[in-house]
Write an enzyme that holds these catalytic residues in place. Structure first.
Site, mmCIF file in Angstrom:
data_model
loop_
_atom_site.group_PDB
_atom_site.id
_atom_site.type_symbol
_atom_site.label_atom_id
_atom_site.label_comp_id
_atom_site.label_asym_id
_atom_site.label_seq_id
_atom_site.Cartn_x
_atom_site.Cartn_y
_atom_site.Cartn_z
ATOM 1 N N TYR A 32 -68.597 -13.172 -0.451
ATOM 2 C CA TYR A 32 -69.606 -13.697 0.463
ATOM 3 C C TYR A 32 -69.311 -15.154 0.780
ATOM 4 O O TYR A 32 -68.425 -15.776 0.178
ATOM 5 C CB TYR A 32 -71.011 -13.539 -0.127
ATOM 6 N N ARG A 51 -62.248 -20.839 3.057
ATOM 7 C CA ARG A 51 -62.601 -20.236 1.763
ATOM 8 C C ARG A 51 -62.876 -18.741 1.919
ATOM 9 O O ARG A 51 -62.522 -17.939 1.063
ATOM 10 C CB ARG A 51 -63.797 -20.955 1.144
ATOM 11 N N ARG A 100 -66.726 7.443 -4.808
ATOM 12 C CA ARG A 100 -66.602 6.476 -5.902
ATOM 13 C C ARG A 100 -65.322 6.681 -6.711
ATOM 14 O O ARG A 100 -65.103 7.737 -7.298
ATOM 15 C CB ARG A 100 -67.820 6.576 -6.836
ATOM 16 N N HIS A 102 -62.271 3.885 -8.797
ATOM 17 C CA HIS A 102 -61.868 2.493 -8.978
ATOM 18 C C HIS A 102 -60.780 2.085 -7.983
ATOM 19 O O HIS A 102 -60.718 0.940 -7.555
ATOM 20 C CB HIS A 102 -61.377 2.251 -10.412
ATOM 21 N N LYS A 147 -65.187 -16.182 -4.359
ATOM 22 C CA LYS A 147 -66.637 -16.159 -4.104
ATOM 23 C C LYS A 147 -67.108 -14.705 -4.062
ATOM 24 O O LYS A 147 -67.440 -14.154 -3.009
ATOM 25 C CB LYS A 147 -66.983 -16.931 -2.812
ATOM 26 N N GLU A 179 -68.399 -25.754 -14.350
ATOM 27 C CA GLU A 179 -69.294 -25.959 -13.200
ATOM 28 C C GLU A 179 -70.649 -25.395 -13.579
ATOM 29 O O GLU A 179 -70.960 -25.311 -14.769
ATOM 30 C CB GLU A 179 -68.709 -25.293 -11.945
ATOM 31 N N LEU A 203 -65.500 -22.297 -8.799
ATOM 32 C CA LEU A 203 -65.469 -22.032 -7.364
ATOM 33 C C LEU A 203 -65.223 -23.381 -6.683
ATOM 34 O O LEU A 203 -65.892 -24.373 -7.008
ATOM 35 C CB LEU A 203 -66.798 -21.459 -6.882
#
Ligand code: PLP
Length: 283
Positions: A32, A51, A100, A102, A147, A179, A203
């Protein structure tokens, strides 16, 4: 009714339908981005696009329209009448809906792209007075540079801070401060500003990068190196940064007063310079 962006279309948010097989839902297999609208412009949109592309690349997810982010974000601001309101635009891209497994789905499965804009009230005055934070052992994975929407450790740590009437949680990995749950952290020791270097343990905040630039332009020496938890008794100032609250001075860590318990001179100088920059851009 608010308008959202979903897979190439603008539509009422209520009409967005995401499959239960979406890999974002099943695996948190997505990334995101969040950008701030300052009543006339997005702050450092090029930094956010760079980014976004990096996050996509690191998780090997192809979204060829990533360059459309500024146009989508602006359209969301306009369609939701947010032109004159401080706002955030959130964009999420997942690896799409598939049986579904992996393993990545086949190339025919398109990413799911969802974005929305919302106005907010920056708590500028309250934050300027300083915030209390907690410090805890890092419980996240080893690719914090992505992110990713997989934020459970951040959420658990952040909620612990909120339960203790604190604003944020600082993480410590192997004795070194990295962080926070949703922000980067800076410390002042002997007049020098320290923050963790870019690495897989943090990040790379867009605000962090700009604050480093602004601090240097102000004549402050900045060293990008991790600060050890056992050096906290040497700090005279601390602050945290992110896109929505910008710069928040820290006045206590785990109830221990930081410096003299007030936002320090370097923190205030950097905040003033940041505010000036926003004003000069028309915000
Ligand atoms: N670190 C983490 C873990 C974050 O989630 C965020 C923002 O959400 C930041 C740092 C600050 O990044 P930015 O300044 O780009 O908002």
């Amino acid at each position: 009714m608010s308008t959202a962006y979903f897979n190439g279309k603008f539509l009422p948010k209520e009409e967005v339908k995401i499959s239960p097989d979406d890999r974002g839902f099943l695996f948190a297999d997505g990334i995101y981005e969040v950008v701030r609208w300052y009543e006339g412009f997005f702050y450092d949109m090029p930094g956010h696009i760079a980014r976004l592309k990096r996050s996509l690349n690191e998780i090997r997810l192809s979204w060829p329209e990533s360059e459309s982010f500024p146009a989508v974000a602006f359209e969301l601001i306009t369609r939701n009448n947010l032109q004159n309101i401080p706002s955030l635009v959130y964009l999420q891209v997942t690896r799409g809906a598939a049986k579904r497994s992996h393993a990545f789905p086949g190339p025919d499965v398109l990413p799911t792209v969802y974005a929305f804009a919302r106005g907010f009230h920056p708590e500028k005055e309250a934050i300027a007075a300083g915030i209390n934070v907690i410090i805890r052992k890092e419980i996240r994975w080893s690719r914090c540079d992505i992110k990713s929407v997989s934020l459970l450790p951040n959420i658990l740590s952040f909620q612990e801070a909120r339960d203790l009437d604190c604003y944020e949680c600082i993480f410590v990995r192997d004795g070194m401060i990295t962080e926070c749950a949703h922000s980067n952290v800076f410390f002042v020791i002997n007049g020098v500003l320290y923050t963790h270097p870019e690495s897989e343990n943090i990040l790379s905040g867009i605000t962090r990068k700009n604050i480093i630039r602004i601090a240097r332009e102000t004549g402050i020496r900045v060293i990008e190196t991790p600060v050890a938890e056992n050096k906290l008794n040497e700090i005279s100032e601390a602050f945290i940064t992110n896109t929505s609250f910008e710069i928040a001075p820290v006045i206590s860590i785990n109830k221990i007063t930081t410096g003299d318990g007030h936002p320090g001179p370097l923190t205030r100088a950097i905040r003033d310079r940041f505010d000036e920059e926003i004003r000069s851009m028309g915000g």
